[in-house]
Structure formats: structure tokens, C-alpha cells
Enzyme design. Sequence first.
Site, PDB file in Angstrom:
ATOM      1  CB  SER A 102     -28.028 -92.704 -20.737  1.00 12.54           C
ATOM      2  OG  SER A 102     -28.040 -94.121 -20.718  1.00 12.54           O
ATOM      3  CD1 TRP A 158     -25.729 -98.432 -10.771  1.00  9.97           C
ATOM      4  CD2 TRP A 158     -25.079-100.537 -10.361  1.00  9.97           C
ATOM      5  NE1 TRP A 158     -26.825 -99.112 -10.298  1.00  9.97           N
ATOM      6  CE2 TRP A 158     -26.463-100.425 -10.045  1.00  9.97           C
ATOM      7  CE3 TRP A 158     -24.457-101.777 -10.181  1.00  9.97           C
ATOM      8  CZ2 TRP A 158     -27.210-101.498  -9.571  1.00  9.97           C
ATOM      9  CZ3 TRP A 158     -25.204-102.845  -9.705  1.00  9.97           C
ATOM     10  CH2 TRP A 158     -26.565-102.700  -9.419  1.00  9.97           C
ATOM     11  CB  ILE A 159     -17.916 -97.258  -8.938  1.00 15.02           C
ATOM     12  CG1 ILE A 159     -18.749 -95.968  -9.039  1.00 15.02           C
ATOM     13  CG2 ILE A 159     -16.460 -97.023  -9.315  1.00 15.02           C
ATOM     14  CD1 ILE A 159     -18.910 -95.424 -10.447  1.00 15.02           C
ATOM     15  NE  ARG A 179     -15.455-107.381 -20.317  1.00 18.55           N
ATOM     16  CZ  ARG A 179     -16.310-106.480 -19.886  1.00 18.55           C
ATOM     17  NH1 ARG A 179     -15.912-105.250 -19.590  1.00 18.55           N
ATOM     18  NH2 ARG A 179     -17.585-106.792 -19.708  1.00 18.55           N
ATOM     19  CD  GLN A 235     -32.242-129.686 -41.007  1.00 16.87           C
ATOM     20  OE1 GLN A 235     -33.319-129.098 -41.097  1.00 16.87           O
ATOM     21  NE2 GLN A 235     -31.684-130.311 -42.030  1.00 16.87           N
ATOM     22  NE  ARG A 277     -30.024-134.538 -23.227  1.00 17.34           N
ATOM     23  CZ  ARG A 277     -30.728-135.260 -22.383  1.00 17.34           C
ATOM     24  NH1 ARG A 277     -30.145-136.239 -21.696  1.00 17.34           N
ATOM     25  NH2 ARG A 277     -32.010-134.998 -22.188  1.00 17.34           N
ATOM     26  N   GLY A 280     -15.103 -93.151 -11.959  1.00 20.06           N
ATOM     27  CA  GLY A 280     -16.327 -92.750 -11.278  1.00 20.06           C
ATOM     28  C   GLY A 280     -17.127 -91.713 -12.048  1.00 20.06           C
ATOM     29  CD  GLU A 297     -17.608 -98.979 -20.384  1.00 17.76           C
ATOM     30  OE1 GLU A 297     -17.148 -98.611 -21.478  1.00 17.76           O
ATOM     31  OE2 GLU A 297     -16.933 -99.561 -19.520  1.00 17.76           O
ATOM     32  N   GLY A 298     -23.288 -97.228 -22.045  1.00 17.28           N
ATOM     33  CA  GLY A 298     -24.198 -96.915 -23.141  1.00 17.28           C
ATOM     34  C   GLY A 298     -25.130 -98.071 -23.410  1.00 17.28           C
TER      35      GLY A 298
END
Length: 402
Positions: A134, A158-159, A86, A281, A270, A126, A365-366
Site C-alpha cells: 500500500s 505478487w506479480i 479474470r 427463511q 437439497r 510490476g 489493488e488497495g
Amino acid sequence: MMMNFDFTPEQEMLRSTVRKFVDKEIMPYIKEWDERGYFDPNIFKRLAELNLMGVCIPEEYGGMGMDYNSLAIVCEELERGDTAFRTAVSVHTGLNSLTLLQWGTEEQKQKYLVPQAKGEKIGAFGLTEPNAGSDVASISTTAVRDGDYYILNGQKTWISLCDIADHFIVFAYTDKSKKHRGISAFIVERTMPGFSSKAIKGKLGIRAGNTGELFFDNVRVPKENLLGKEGEGFKIAMSALDNGRFTVAAGAVGLIMACLEASVKYCHERKTFGKEIGRHQLVQQMIARMEAGLQISRLLVYKVGFLKNQGRRTTREASLAKWIACDFANQAADDAVQIHGAYGYSNEYPVERYLRNSKAPVIYEGTREIHTIIQAEYVLGYRQDKPLRKMLPPWNPDSVKL
């Protein structure tokens, strides 16, 4: 335009196509890829064969011409397989191709957008630097005009798709005295002399994704590759993030969906104290929390797509969707591990990977903290969106390519 909560037959067909692709091309291999930290570039070729690399790009520019919520569907289903894939589409389509569609000249669209929409070339983005996350205005990459070229120097980190992408939208200062109004955007090709990249290893999650650094050492970029006008880079970056956040939020919906599917299956398999654990519950409480997160997040995401289809700006709505959906996904993954108990702590089941993958989207992205500030400032009246010189075009229903 009336709001409609039903998917069209074309959207249902698209979802089915992507789901089958994920089940066949990703699910059988993702455990190994994650362990090896390996990104399979052939995934792009297979996505291109299905016309999914430009699903919401108009047909005239090589895409399928479907609506923006169709991009959300693709992101949902891909993240159900793994966040890495994604992310690849988020960066290629959301951050790069849609930015070219919005801000590019006709020549730039023909040269870069068309092959990207067809999946013949890969695009990336980039912006982030070692000392500028930020705080975008703190970037240090520079672009100095030299005749018919700009000379780029600097570094990005971090690209996503750093070692794979062919084209990058890169942000640099052309006039630092103007602060954020002095940032400009450029289309950089991997083959330009002075460009290099290096992957980052040892990540907590999204290990099957290619992430790393970009380096610019006197890279000569033709003046024709200036995206928008000089000094518009900050606006271009923020509008690109509107699209990126939309796809990240959609992916978070897919991750919640994956957590829910895995947890429901395990709840029926399980047994403890003589009954399926789904009968307890406190386990039901966690399942209910996942379902609420799924439905709330999906509504927020598809509202953004609905507004995009009309050609409206979505900065506020995309921020909210990204914040809430990513938080819900992180919580869902944590609950999924808890439901699986000790087994959830090993990679025998996929939920430990979901938990590791769920953390990064809360940051990039924030961060959630940035988005809470954004939302508060809208409510308090401190923030107001101004018209952009160029807007993302509304969806044309007559442009669908089937």
C-alpha cells in the site's frame, strides 16, 4: 450523454460469447487446474481468437474498439469461471494495455500495445515489492541513467503472469531524494538480459493463476522505454490502478453471480425437514444478501465504465466500486459455503474455491482499509483529484469492430 441501464445488442452478444467460452473452455477443467496449481496459457490464445484481449482498445491499435463497460462484461463472465482468468485480463488489459493507451508514445503503442491488443503478446504490471504494498513510495527498485539506457536493479513480488507475460510496466526510483515524485515507469521486456521471474506456490486461492516475483539484475532498458516522463511514475501507477480496480470490481460481480447460481441450484436440490432448503427463511436471507450485493456492485461498476466512456477521471468511483464489490463477493462466497453446509467444505462443489478466491481481491489493488480511508478523505475534503497530463481517451462509438 444520457445514463442508460440497458445493454446494447453488441454488449449482449459479447456477454453470450464470453459465457459460452467459460462454459466450454474453463468450467470442465478448472477443478483439476485449481488442484494442480496450473495456469493454462492456451486460454490466452483462445481469448485472442475471440478478440477479447483488447476488447476496449481502439481498432487503430489492434483492439475491438468497444466501450469500457464491455471490458467489465468480459471480467464478470471470466470470473464466473475462475478468478485466475479474470485476473489475467485485469493485468493484461486493465493495468498494462490501458496504461500504454493513456501514457504511451505513438512508437510505444505501435511496438507494445498493438500486439498486446491482438493477443500476440502478453502484458503485466510490476509495482508491489516485498516491503512496499500500500505504501508505494517505499519501493526500492532503482533505475540509473547510463547514456541511452536505464540500468534497473531490484525485485517485485505478487506479480500476476510473472512467468507468462512478454512485457512488463515496471516502477523504479530515478531520484529517491524526491520521494514519490522521483518514481518513473518503464516498459521492460522478458528477453532483456538480467531479467528473471519465479512463481509463488502455496497460495490460499487463485491457484490456477500464475503469480510470483520479478528480479532485475542490471537490466539495461532503452531510454525509449521510459513511459511518460521521469518522475511521473507515481501518477502513472495510480491512474493504472484506477483501471485495474475497475476490472477487479467487475470480476467481483462475476464471483457474486457464480455464488448465487451455485446456491440457487443447491437450494432446489437439497431438502431438509421435508422441504427444499430454499424454503427456509435464514437461507433466503443469505440468498437475498447475495442478490443485493450483486445489484449494488454492478451499478457501482457500470457507473465507473459510464464515466470512463466520457473520458472522465474515476479514481474516487473506482475505489468505491472495488471496495464494496470485493467485500460483497467475499460475503457471498462465505454464505454460499454456509448454504451448502458440509458439502461446501469440500471441492465436490465449487463454492469452497469461490471462498478461497474471494479473499485476495479484498487485499490487492488497495486493501479494504485503504479504500475506506480514501473514501472518507474525499467526503471530508482532504482529498481532491487533480488533472493528469494525459487522460484515458473517451470511447469513440464509431470505432467498434464487429
